[in-house]
Scaffold this active site. Structure first.
Site, mmCIF file in Angstrom:
data_model
loop_
_atom_site.group_PDB
_atom_site.id
_atom_site.type_symbol
_atom_site.label_atom_id
_atom_site.label_comp_id
_atom_site.label_asym_id
_atom_site.label_seq_id
_atom_site.Cartn_x
_atom_site.Cartn_y
_atom_site.Cartn_z
ATOM 1 N N GLY A 166 0.828 -1.203 0.000
ATOM 2 C CA GLY A 166 0.000 0.000 0.000
ATOM 3 C C GLY A 166 0.857 1.245 0.000
ATOM 4 O O GLY A 166 2.035 1.218 -0.368
ATOM 5 N N GLU B 133 5.680 -3.443 1.202
ATOM 6 C CA GLU B 133 5.842 -3.065 -0.205
ATOM 7 C C GLU B 133 5.068 -1.767 -0.403
ATOM 8 O O GLU B 133 3.841 -1.771 -0.540
ATOM 9 C CB GLU B 133 5.302 -4.158 -1.132
ATOM 10 C CG GLU B 133 6.067 -5.476 -1.054
ATOM 11 C CD GLU B 133 7.401 -5.435 -1.755
ATOM 12 O OE1 GLU B 133 7.761 -4.367 -2.321
ATOM 13 O OE2 GLU B 133 8.108 -6.454 -1.730
ATOM 14 N N CYS C 117 3.076 0.300 -8.943
ATOM 15 C CA CYS C 117 4.103 0.796 -8.027
ATOM 16 C C CYS C 117 5.392 1.066 -8.772
ATOM 17 O O CYS C 117 6.206 1.896 -8.356
ATOM 18 C CB CYS C 117 4.325 -0.187 -6.889
ATOM 19 S SG CYS C 117 4.724 -1.841 -7.451
#
Length: 519
Positions: free
Chosen positions: A268, A290, A324
């Site tokens: 997140g 992460e 990401c």
């Protein structure tokens, strides 16, 4: 895997602003979406699984980002449901941990095969509920399949060495054992793959898993768990080996604070990840984080532009900028800056926008209306800080005039490398194009942001490549050469440094994070 992802990740409130949808208006009730029932979904779905399906919490409706129409609803977990589920998961561990690792690998192999059989319909659900294009939705399920294959082989290889003892007649052995119960909190942008990276490896290591997906992709969590549950039940194993608790902030906080949670894997935003880390650390627990990424591509004057243009385009625009590993900063040597910007703008103008499940579509919507607002706010800040915004699709508006959460992929030029907005991760398709002169200067620019996930250079200079890979080069967890920042291979350890959290998932020796070592 983040600025906008914060809204869909673990500890934040459930999606608000939408009234409960009437059953007759749900997409699942329409003939066009009858395929959803192939995944065992219905109008209202139980969001708790611990060997039995249930749930007594709030009913949450999820919406299709391509048109903002309601798909179906999920009854979330209450704290009482969570308590019941974690007890069953701990009991299931007593059985699972006694099964030899290669036998556990066989169960994971069967899970991978079951996913293969549903790969297209599950990929379609990812497109419908998350919003990524169909080929990416299928590709995400394929990642889970691939990591299952990897985990099967790993189940026959995990272990520690027998070391030389300095004492006569003694043995020095390194023994690895499962940690116990692994909590897995995933985000909206990879609602299948990230759970797969964690659960497949955790399972062969001898752990049970308790999953909480993003509330806005609850249907995906339910559908994936149904596939796994059938494999476990067919093998007469406790379903609580892979438990599910759909929920919001209360469930995420309970997981972070629960001393029975032997490892908590959280994907997140950096903001929420910091809260998770503090709660877990307060009880001296283990966390695997992460978090955010403000990733850069660096293009030197000797780069092959035939590689650069498609790579930068895909890295910046793929998944509508909601990876990401999305490229958010593009550093161009001053001698090629104008040429690359012109070619990149031409490539942007050819991007096909449409419904994510249409095979011709290359670019879909943002996940939520809130994401659109964050995109617009970031573009305005870029302008205020001196940036020039290129309108590449000639829409004459940053929001595309069609149903759903569509925004125009945007290039911003003219900002300094240290502009506040450049150092802010916005989970949207905004690419800041920046000039540089010297290698040392641009390596420092790559490393000056707080996150350290992915990075890439384009050059033909072998000396520069090895400097980039070395101690004075990129400080990121993923370091690329002549390929984009986005994407990763399951055989390598995935994760980043600094505010990205330091966690590693999937391949290499990431399995050690799911086990405890005894010497």
């Amino acid at each position: 895997m983040l600025g906008i992802r914060c809204a869909a990740a673990a500890l934040l409130p459930l999606r608000s602003g939408f009234p409960a949808a009437a059953m007759s208006t749900l997409l699942i009730s329409q003939p066009r979406y009858a395929w959803l029932r192939e995944l065992g979904l219905q109008e209202e779905n139980p969001g708790v699984y611990n060997g039995r399906w249930g749930g007594s919490g709030q009913v949450v409706t999820t919406y299709c980002p391509a048109n903002n129409e309601p798909i179906a609803s999920v009854r979330q977990a209450s704290l009482e449901d969570y308590e019941d589920t974690i007890k069953k998961a701990k009991e299931a561990w007593k059985i699972w941990a006694d099964i030899p690792a290669p036998k556990r690998g066989e169960i994971v192999r069967q899970i991978g095969d079951a996913l293969r059989q549903k790969i297209k319909v599950l990929g379609s659900l990812v497109s419908l509920e998350m919003g990524k294009i169909f080929v990416e939705g299928v590709g995400e399920v394929q990642e889970y399949v691939d990591v299952c294959d990897y985990a099967v082989g790993l189940s026959r290889m995990i272990g520690g060495p027998i070391l030389p003892s300095e004492r006569p007649g003694h043995a020095l052995i390194e023994q690895w054992n499962p940690v116990g119960l692994v909590g897995i909190i995933t985000a909206f942008n990879f609602p299948v793959a990230v759970y797969g990276w964690n659960s497949a490896i955790a399972m062969i290591c001898g752990n049970t898993c308790l999953w909480k997906g993003a509330p806005t992709t609850s249907l995906i969590s339910v559908a994936v768990t149904k596939i796994i549950a059938k494999v476990l039940e067919d093998n007469r194993l406790p379903g609580a080996i892979c438990s599910l608790v759909c929920g919001g902030a209360d469930i995420g906080t309970a997981m972070a604070k629960d001393e029975r949670m032997d490892l908590l894997s959280f994907t997140g935003s950096t903001k929420v990840g910091k809260q998770v880390a503090l709660m877990v650390q307060e009880r001296f627990g283990r966390s695997l984080l992460e978090l955010g990424g403000n990733n850069a591509i660096i293009v030197f004057e000797d780069a092959d532009l035939n590689l650069v243009i498609p790579s930068a385009l895909f890295a910046a625009v793929g998944t509508a900028g909601q990876r990401c590993t999305t490229a958010r900063r593009l550093f161009l040597h001053e001698s090629i800056h104008d040429e690359v910007v012109a070619k990149l703008a031409k490539a942007y103008a050819q991007v096909r926008i449409g419904d994510p499940w249409d095979s011709d579509t290359l670019y879909g919507p943002l996940h939520t209306k809130e994401a659109v607002k964050m995109f617009l706010d970031a573009v305005e800040q870029a302008k205020q800080q001196g940036g020039s915004v290129l309108f590449l699709l000639l829409c004459l508006s940053k929001v595309i005039n069609r149903p759903g959460n569509y925004v125009e992929p945007t290039i911003v030029t003219g900002l300094p490398h240290n502009a506040p907005i450049v150092h802010t991760e916005t989970f949207a398709p905004i690419l800041y194009v920046l000039k540089f002169k010297e290698e040392e200067e641009v390596f420092a620019c790559n490393n000056e942001v707080k996150q350290g996930l992915s990075s890439s250079i384009f050059t033909k200079d072998l000396g520069r490549i090895f400097r980039w890979l070395g101690p004075k080069g990129s400080d990121c967890g993923i370091v690329n050469v002549n390929i984009p920042t986005s994407g990763a291979e399951i055989g390598g350890a995935f994760g980043g440094e600094k505010h990205t959290g330091g966690g590693r998932e999937s391949g290499s020796d990431s399995w050690k994070l799911y086990m405890r070592r005894s010497t």
